[in-house]
Design a protein around this motif. Structure first.
Motif, PDB file in Angstrom:
ATOM      1  N   TYR A  78     -30.556 -33.174 -17.113  1.00 48.77           N
ATOM      2  CA  TYR A  78     -29.309 -34.161 -16.553  1.00 48.77           C
ATOM      3  C   TYR A  78     -30.309 -34.965 -17.311  1.00 48.77           C
ATOM      4  O   TYR A  78     -31.003 -35.651 -18.022  1.00 48.77           O
ATOM      5  CB  TYR A  78     -30.126 -34.527 -14.932  1.00 48.77           C
ATOM      6  N   VAL A 109     -33.563 -35.848 -18.107  1.00 51.21           N
ATOM      7  CA  VAL A 109     -34.855 -34.773 -16.970  1.00 51.21           C
ATOM      8  C   VAL A 109     -34.454 -33.320 -17.223  1.00 51.21           C
ATOM      9  O   VAL A 109     -32.995 -32.900 -16.866  1.00 51.21           O
ATOM     10  CB  VAL A 109     -34.317 -35.346 -15.626  1.00 51.21           C
ATOM     11  N   ALA A 118     -34.535 -30.373 -15.358  1.00 53.66           N
ATOM     12  CA  ALA A 118     -34.387 -29.933 -13.633  1.00 53.66           C
ATOM     13  C   ALA A 118     -34.912 -28.515 -13.267  1.00 53.66           C
ATOM     14  O   ALA A 118     -35.745 -28.267 -12.334  1.00 53.66           O
ATOM     15  CB  ALA A 118     -33.119 -30.109 -13.042  1.00 53.66           C
ATOM     16  N   PRO A 169     -42.328 -28.787  -4.536  1.00 55.90           N
ATOM     17  CA  PRO A 169     -42.512 -30.360  -4.248  1.00 55.90           C
ATOM     18  C   PRO A 169     -41.401 -31.061  -4.625  1.00 55.90           C
ATOM     19  O   PRO A 169     -40.016 -30.096  -4.850  1.00 55.90           O
ATOM     20  CB  PRO A 169     -43.637 -31.091  -5.626  1.00 55.90           C
ATOM     21  N   SER A 170     -41.204 -31.858  -4.202  1.00 57.56           N
ATOM     22  CA  SER A 170     -39.464 -33.256  -4.022  1.00 57.56           C
ATOM     23  C   SER A 170     -39.491 -33.844  -5.420  1.00 57.56           C
ATOM     24  O   SER A 170     -40.104 -33.018  -6.696  1.00 57.56           O
ATOM     25  CB  SER A 170     -39.706 -34.393  -3.507  1.00 57.56           C
ATOM     26  N   GLY A 171     -38.252 -32.625  -6.107  1.00 61.46           N
ATOM     27  CA  GLY A 171     -37.621 -32.716  -7.945  1.00 61.46           C
ATOM     28  C   GLY A 171     -38.542 -32.038  -8.692  1.00 61.46           C
ATOM     29  O   GLY A 171     -38.020 -31.754  -9.375  1.00 61.46           O
ATOM     30  N   SER A 172     -38.892 -30.479  -7.630  1.00 59.94           N
ATOM     31  CA  SER A 172     -39.505 -29.366  -8.809  1.00 59.94           C
ATOM     32  C   SER A 172     -38.045 -28.974  -9.736  1.00 59.94           C
ATOM     33  O   SER A 172     -37.893 -27.979  -9.634  1.00 59.94           O
ATOM     34  CB  SER A 172     -40.204 -28.984  -7.489  1.00 59.94           C
ATOM     35  N   GLY A 173     -36.570 -28.913  -8.266  1.00 59.75           N
ATOM     36  CA  GLY A 173     -35.704 -28.254  -8.717  1.00 59.75           C
ATOM     37  C   GLY A 173     -34.835 -27.453  -8.264  1.00 59.75           C
ATOM     38  O   GLY A 173     -33.713 -27.040  -8.454  1.00 59.75           O
ATOM     39  N   LYS A 174     -35.679 -27.628  -7.466  1.00 56.78           N
ATOM     40  CA  LYS A 174     -34.370 -26.694  -6.019  1.00 56.78           C
ATOM     41  C   LYS A 174     -33.301 -26.797  -5.489  1.00 56.78           C
ATOM     42  O   LYS A 174     -33.175 -25.454  -5.882  1.00 56.78           O
ATOM     43  CB  LYS A 174     -35.650 -26.838  -4.524  1.00 56.78           C
ATOM     44  N   SER A 175     -32.801 -27.504  -5.508  1.00 55.67           N
ATOM     45  CA  SER A 175     -31.589 -27.561  -5.307  1.00 55.67           C
ATOM     46  C   SER A 175     -30.922 -27.378  -6.395  1.00 55.67           C
ATOM     47  O   SER A 175     -29.738 -27.340  -6.461  1.00 55.67           O
ATOM     48  CB  SER A 175     -31.348 -29.310  -4.325  1.00 55.67           C
ATOM     49  N   THR A 176     -31.233 -27.730  -7.607  1.00 56.21           N
ATOM     50  CA  THR A 176     -30.224 -27.551  -8.627  1.00 56.21           C
ATOM     51  C   THR A 176     -30.533 -26.063  -9.083  1.00 56.21           C
ATOM     52  O   THR A 176     -29.523 -25.673  -9.599  1.00 56.21           O
ATOM     53  CB  THR A 176     -31.323 -28.055 -10.168  1.00 56.21           C
ATOM     54  N   GLU A 198     -32.056 -26.683   2.897  1.00 54.50           N
ATOM     55  CA  GLU A 198     -32.630 -27.658   3.506  1.00 54.50           C
ATOM     56  C   GLU A 198     -32.004 -27.196   5.088  1.00 54.50           C
ATOM     57  O   GLU A 198     -31.972 -28.415   5.250  1.00 54.50           O
ATOM     58  CB  GLU A 198     -33.087 -28.427   3.186  1.00 54.50           C
ATOM     59  N   HIS A 207     -38.383 -27.212   3.377  1.00 52.70           N
ATOM     60  CA  HIS A 207     -39.785 -27.673   3.212  1.00 52.70           C
ATOM     61  C   HIS A 207     -41.092 -27.087   3.744  1.00 52.70           C
ATOM     62  O   HIS A 207     -42.217 -27.183   3.828  1.00 52.70           O
ATOM     63  CB  HIS A 207     -39.690 -29.012   2.419  1.00 52.70           C
TER      64      HIS A 207
HETATM   65  N1  LIG Z   1     -27.715 -36.139 -10.494  1.00 55.11           N
HETATM   66  C1  LIG Z   1     -28.103 -35.818 -11.239  1.00 55.11           C
HETATM   67  N2  LIG Z   1     -28.727 -36.448 -12.333  1.00 55.11           N
HETATM   68  C2  LIG Z   1     -29.263 -37.105 -12.998  1.00 55.11           C
HETATM   69  N3  LIG Z   1     -30.960 -35.802 -12.596  1.00 55.11           N
HETATM   70  C3  LIG Z   1     -30.337 -35.264 -11.563  1.00 55.11           C
HETATM   71  C4  LIG Z   1     -29.787 -35.053 -10.668  1.00 55.11           C
HETATM   72  N4  LIG Z   1     -29.756 -34.561  -9.211  1.00 55.11           N
HETATM   73  C5  LIG Z   1     -31.374 -34.115  -9.876  1.00 55.11           C
HETATM   74  N5  LIG Z   1     -31.629 -34.543 -10.383  1.00 55.11           N
HETATM   75  C6  LIG Z   1     -32.881 -34.923 -11.328  1.00 55.11           C
HETATM   76  O1  LIG Z   1     -33.480 -33.481 -11.260  1.00 55.11           O
HETATM   77  C7  LIG Z   1     -34.747 -33.086 -10.868  1.00 55.11           C
HETATM   78  C8  LIG Z   1     -34.545 -31.865 -10.463  1.00 55.11           C
HETATM   79  O2  LIG Z   1     -33.900 -32.617  -8.936  1.00 55.11           O
HETATM   80  P1  LIG Z   1     -33.405 -31.728  -7.508  1.00 55.11           P
HETATM   81  O3  LIG Z   1     -32.726 -32.127  -6.873  1.00 55.11           O
HETATM   82  O4  LIG Z   1     -33.637 -30.109  -7.965  1.00 55.11           O
HETATM   83  O5  LIG Z   1     -35.137 -31.119  -6.385  1.00 55.11           O
HETATM   84  P2  LIG Z   1     -35.282 -30.354  -5.709  1.00 55.11           P
HETATM   85  O6  LIG Z   1     -36.621 -30.092  -5.575  1.00 55.11           O
HETATM   86  O7  LIG Z   1     -34.435 -30.103  -4.340  1.00 55.11           O
HETATM   87  O8  LIG Z   1     -36.103 -32.334  -4.740  1.00 55.11           O
HETATM   88  P3  LIG Z   1     -36.131 -32.344  -3.420  1.00 55.11           P
HETATM   89  O9  LIG Z   1     -37.002 -31.671  -2.569  1.00 55.11           O
HETATM   90  O10 LIG Z   1     -36.627 -34.256  -3.020  1.00 55.11           O
HETATM   91  O11 LIG Z   1     -34.405 -32.179  -2.707  1.00 55.11           O
HETATM   92  C9  LIG Z   1     -35.274 -34.523 -10.093  1.00 55.11           C
HETATM   93  O12 LIG Z   1     -36.643 -35.045 -11.374  1.00 55.11           O
HETATM   94  C10 LIG Z   1     -34.448 -34.860  -9.833  1.00 55.11           C
HETATM   95  O13 LIG Z   1     -34.541 -36.073  -9.390  1.00 55.11           O
END
Ligand SMILES: Nc1ncnc2c1ncn2[C@@H]1O[C@H](COP(=O)(O)OP(=O)(O)OP(=O)(O)O)[C@@H](O)[C@H]1O
Ligand SMILES: [Mg+2]
Length: 260
Positions: free
Chosen positions: A27, A34, A36, A55-62, A181, A214
């Motif tokens: 992103y 970043v 992801a 962990p939060s931000g590890s890229g799971k949602s991506t 989640e 989580h």
């Molecule tokens: N639309 C976006 N624009 C910029 N950065 C993004 C965007 N979406 C995600 N990120 C970044 O990409 C990385 C992975 O984000 P992601 O949402 O996949 O994490 P996650 O593991 O799902 O976290 P969480 O457990 O908090 O939901 C993070 O550093 C986040 O800040």
């Protein structure tokens, strides 16, 4: 572009529901970029239940968004049922997704002005498929809401809303159901109902479910857990127990676990 084209991989259609090959996604750009997802490769057999943790931000949602075709990876390949999903036009991607993929969100994402029955059958209507009245009743009965067809979402509890969302995700009989989640906003008992329904979708109906969570208890309902750290796969745990999952999470990031 490989939509609809018969290829070697289709012969293994029954065996492999989802394959990611070197999927990366960043992103932003320049100094604020970043990463992801950083070259994720995985393969999930059809009829399996997989939890994704990290962990939060590890890229799971991506990871889920890219695998479900809701977002496009920068590079790499996503295959569903042996057909490549990356690379086609937006319209083709949407059509493919509507046929093969279901998605369940943490905050349900039901449309407030539609009834429970209308919310549930919306994916069929969007896909231009016939909606027979019995179908909503049948799928909602499966999730224990056969008596709530005419209610609006705001007349339901959180757990009931999520069960409607699951019915909506299953109504098209998709190959893969992604859930980000799905129990994150629910009390323990509602969470258990949702997890049992996802498990039943796999065991009884042969769907493939991929669920971000989580919660080690939620993860223990899955057949295996994939751990993510800094956008990379950081281990797998088969037949997870609550204690084993918690133990792994505590040590996630230890160098020894970074080799899958
Ligand atoms: N639309 C976006 N624009 C910029 N950065 C993004 C965007 N979406 C995600 N990120 C970044 O990409 C990385 C992975 O984000 P992601 O949402 O996949 O994490 P996650 O593991 O799902 O976290 P969480 O457990 O908090 O939901 C993070 O550093 C986040 O800040
Ligand atoms: Mg997330």
């Amino acid at each position: 572009m490989m939509f609809g084209r018969k290829n070697q991989a289709q012969t293994s259609r029954a065996a492999e529901a989802l394959r990611l090959v070197s999927v990366s996604k960043s992103y932003g750009s320049g100094d604020s970029a970043v990463t992801a997802l950083d070259g994720v490769t995985l393969s999930l057999p059809a009829g399996t239940f997989t939890a994704v943790m990290g962990p939060s931000g590890s890229g799971k949602s991506t990871l889920l968004q890219c695998a479900a075709g809701l977002d496009r990876p920068d590079s790499g390949i996503v295959m569903v049922d042996g057909e490549e999903m990356t690379g086609g036009s937006e319209a083709e991607l949407t059509r493919f997704r509507r046929q093969r993929i279901g998605f369940v969100f943490q905050q349900y994402n039901l449309l407030p002005t539609l009834t429970v029955a209308q919310n549930t059958t919306l994916p069929l209507r969007l896909a231009g498929r016939r909606v027979d009245r019995g179908r909503a009743r049948q799928i909602l009965a499966q999730v224990g809401l056969g008596d709530r067809l005419g209610h609006r979402p705001d007349q339901l509890s959180g757990g009931q809303r999520q069960r409607v969302a699951i019915a909506r995700a299953l109504v098209t009989e998709p190959s893969v159901v992604f859930a980000d989640e799905p129990t994150g906003a629910l009390d323990t008992r509602s969470a258990r109902d949702v997890l049992r329904l996802l498990q039943e979708a796999v065991r009884v109906h042969g769907r493939t479910v991929v669920m971000v969570t989580h919660d080690p208890v939620a993860a223990s309902y899955a057949d295996s857990v994939l751990f993510l750290a800094d956008g990379r796969l950081a281990g797998e745990l088969r037949a997870p127990t609550v204690d084993a999952v918690a133990e792994r999470l505590a040590h996630l990031g230890d160098d020894t676990l970074l080799e899958v």
